[in-house]
Design a protein around this motif. Structure first.
Motif, PDB file in Angstrom:
ATOM      1  N   HIS A  22      26.856  50.535 -11.177  1.00  0.00           N
ATOM      2  CA  HIS A  22      27.004  51.957 -10.445  1.00  0.00           C
ATOM      3  C   HIS A  22      28.320  52.028  -9.690  1.00  0.00           C
ATOM      4  O   HIS A  22      29.099  52.817  -9.694  1.00  0.00           O
ATOM      5  N   GLN A  23      28.437  50.689  -9.012  1.00  0.00           N
ATOM      6  CA  GLN A  23      29.838  50.580  -8.230  1.00  0.00           C
ATOM      7  C   GLN A  23      31.108  50.882  -8.871  1.00  0.00           C
ATOM      8  O   GLN A  23      32.112  51.481  -8.432  1.00  0.00           O
ATOM      9  N   ALA A  24      31.004  50.051  -9.904  1.00  0.00           N
ATOM     10  CA  ALA A  24      32.144  50.200 -11.226  1.00  0.00           C
ATOM     11  C   ALA A  24      32.358  51.787 -11.542  1.00  0.00           C
ATOM     12  O   ALA A  24      33.636  52.049 -11.611  1.00  0.00           O
ATOM     13  N   LEU A  25      31.333  52.203 -11.856  1.00  0.00           N
ATOM     14  CA  LEU A  25      31.544  53.779 -12.210  1.00  0.00           C
ATOM     15  C   LEU A  25      32.161  54.526 -11.038  1.00  0.00           C
ATOM     16  O   LEU A  25      33.047  55.479 -11.381  1.00  0.00           O
ATOM     17  N   VAL A  26      31.542  54.627  -9.982  1.00  0.00           N
ATOM     18  CA  VAL A  26      32.115  55.157  -8.711  1.00  0.00           C
ATOM     19  C   VAL A  26      33.509  54.882  -8.587  1.00  0.00           C
ATOM     20  O   VAL A  26      34.377  55.811  -8.186  1.00  0.00           O
ATOM     21  N   GLU A  27      33.850  53.602  -8.420  1.00  0.00           N
ATOM     22  CA  GLU A  27      35.221  53.044  -8.366  1.00  0.00           C
ATOM     23  C   GLU A  27      36.295  53.870  -9.436  1.00  0.00           C
ATOM     24  O   GLU A  27      37.022  54.184  -9.171  1.00  0.00           O
ATOM     25  N   LEU A  28      35.603  53.766 -10.665  1.00  0.00           N
ATOM     26  CA  LEU A  28      36.496  54.479 -11.925  1.00  0.00           C
ATOM     27  C   LEU A  28      36.468  55.862 -11.673  1.00  0.00           C
ATOM     28  O   LEU A  28      37.527  56.240 -11.853  1.00  0.00           O
ATOM     29  N   LYS A  29      35.648  56.604 -10.995  1.00  0.00           N
ATOM     30  CA  LYS A  29      35.596  58.042 -11.149  1.00  0.00           C
ATOM     31  C   LYS A  29      36.610  58.224  -9.976  1.00  0.00           C
ATOM     32  O   LYS A  29      37.288  59.363 -10.095  1.00  0.00           O
ATOM     33  N   HIS A  30      36.807  57.337  -8.755  1.00  0.00           N
ATOM     34  CA  HIS A  30      37.661  57.759  -7.720  1.00  0.00           C
ATOM     35  C   HIS A  30      39.231  57.366  -8.134  1.00  0.00           C
ATOM     36  O   HIS A  30      40.022  57.499  -7.046  1.00  0.00           O
ATOM     37  N   SER A  31      39.249  56.819  -8.953  1.00  0.00           N
ATOM     38  CA  SER A  31      40.677  56.109  -9.453  1.00  0.00           C
ATOM     39  C   SER A  31      41.631  57.068 -10.087  1.00  0.00           C
ATOM     40  O   SER A  31      41.199  58.096 -10.766  1.00  0.00           O
TER      41      SER A  31
END
Length: 179
Positions: free
Chosen positions: A170-179
Motif C-alpha cells: 500500500h505504501q509503495a502504491l501511494v508513493e508511486l501515485k504521488h511520483s
C-alpha cells in the motif's frame, strides 16, 4: 504467506475441539484470502513500479535473490532431515515443534537479507513457541495440544508477516501515485 498461514492454522485445528477449530478457521481463512489477494494484486501492479536502473541496484537484487534461495533451501533440507530423523527415532510428537523451530530460525537470516526488523520479532516469537512445544512434548503434554499451540503461534506470525507485506504494498502504491 497465505499458504503457510493456512497450513499452520490447519495444524492448530488438528489439535483443537470443534468449537475452537471453527473459531480458528473463521479467523485465519479470511486473513489468508486477504493476504493471497494482496499478493495477486501486487503481482499485477508491480509492472507499474519503476525498474531497477543502476548496476548497483541490480547487483543488490541478485544477491538478495541468491541469499533468499540459499536460506529457503536450507530450511527445506533441515525440515526434511529433522522430520526424517525424528520419524526414524519414533519421536513423531516432536516433529511439529521442531519444524516450527526451523521455520522460526529461518526468519533470522531473512531479517538480514531483506533488512527487515519485523523478521527478528517473528523469528523470536515462533522459536519461543516451538521451544515451548518441545518442552511440553518432553513433559508428556498431548501431541494435539502441542500442535494447537505451536500451530496457532506460527499461523499468527505468518499472518502478521502477510499483513505487513500488505502495508508495504500500500505504501509503495501511494508513493508511486504521488511520483
Amino acid at each position: 504467506m497465505a499458504f503457510f498461514t493456512l497450513m499452520w492454522s490447519g495444524i492448530a485445528v488438528s489439535g483443537l475441539n470443534d468449537a475452537w477449530s471453527n473459531t480458528v478457521l473463521f479467523i485465519f481463512v479470511p486473513l489468508s484470502l486477504i493476504v493471497a489477494a494482496n499478493g495477486a494484486h501486487l503481482f499485477v501492479v508491480s509492472k507499474n513500479f519503476p525498474s531497477l536502473s543502476t548496476k548497483s541496484d541490480k547487483a543488490q537484487r541478485k544477491r538478495m535473490g541468491i541469499a533468499y534461495g540459499v536460506v529457503f533451501s536450507a530450511e527445506a533440507i533441515f525440515i526434511g532431515a529433522g522430520a526424517g530423523i525424528l520419524g526414524g527415532l519414533h519421536k513423531d510428537a516432536y516433529i511439529i515443534p521442531v519444524i516450527a523451530l526451523i521455520v522460526g530460525l529461518h526468519f533470522y537470516p531473512m531479517a538480514k537479507v531483506f533488512r527487515r526488523t519485523l523478521d527478528y520479532y517473528l523469528a523470536t516469537w515462533v522459536c519461543l513457541a516451538a521451544l515451548i512445544g518441545v518442552w511440553q512434548t518432553r513433559e508428556g503434554i498431548s501431541t494435539q495440544a502441542v500442535s494447537a499451540m505451536v500451530g496457532l503461534a506460527t499461523a499468527s506470525a505468518t499472518t502478521v508477516y502477510g499483513l505487513y507485506m500488505w502495508r508495504i504494498k500500500h505504501q509503495a502504491l501511494v508513493e508511486l501515485k504521488h511520483s
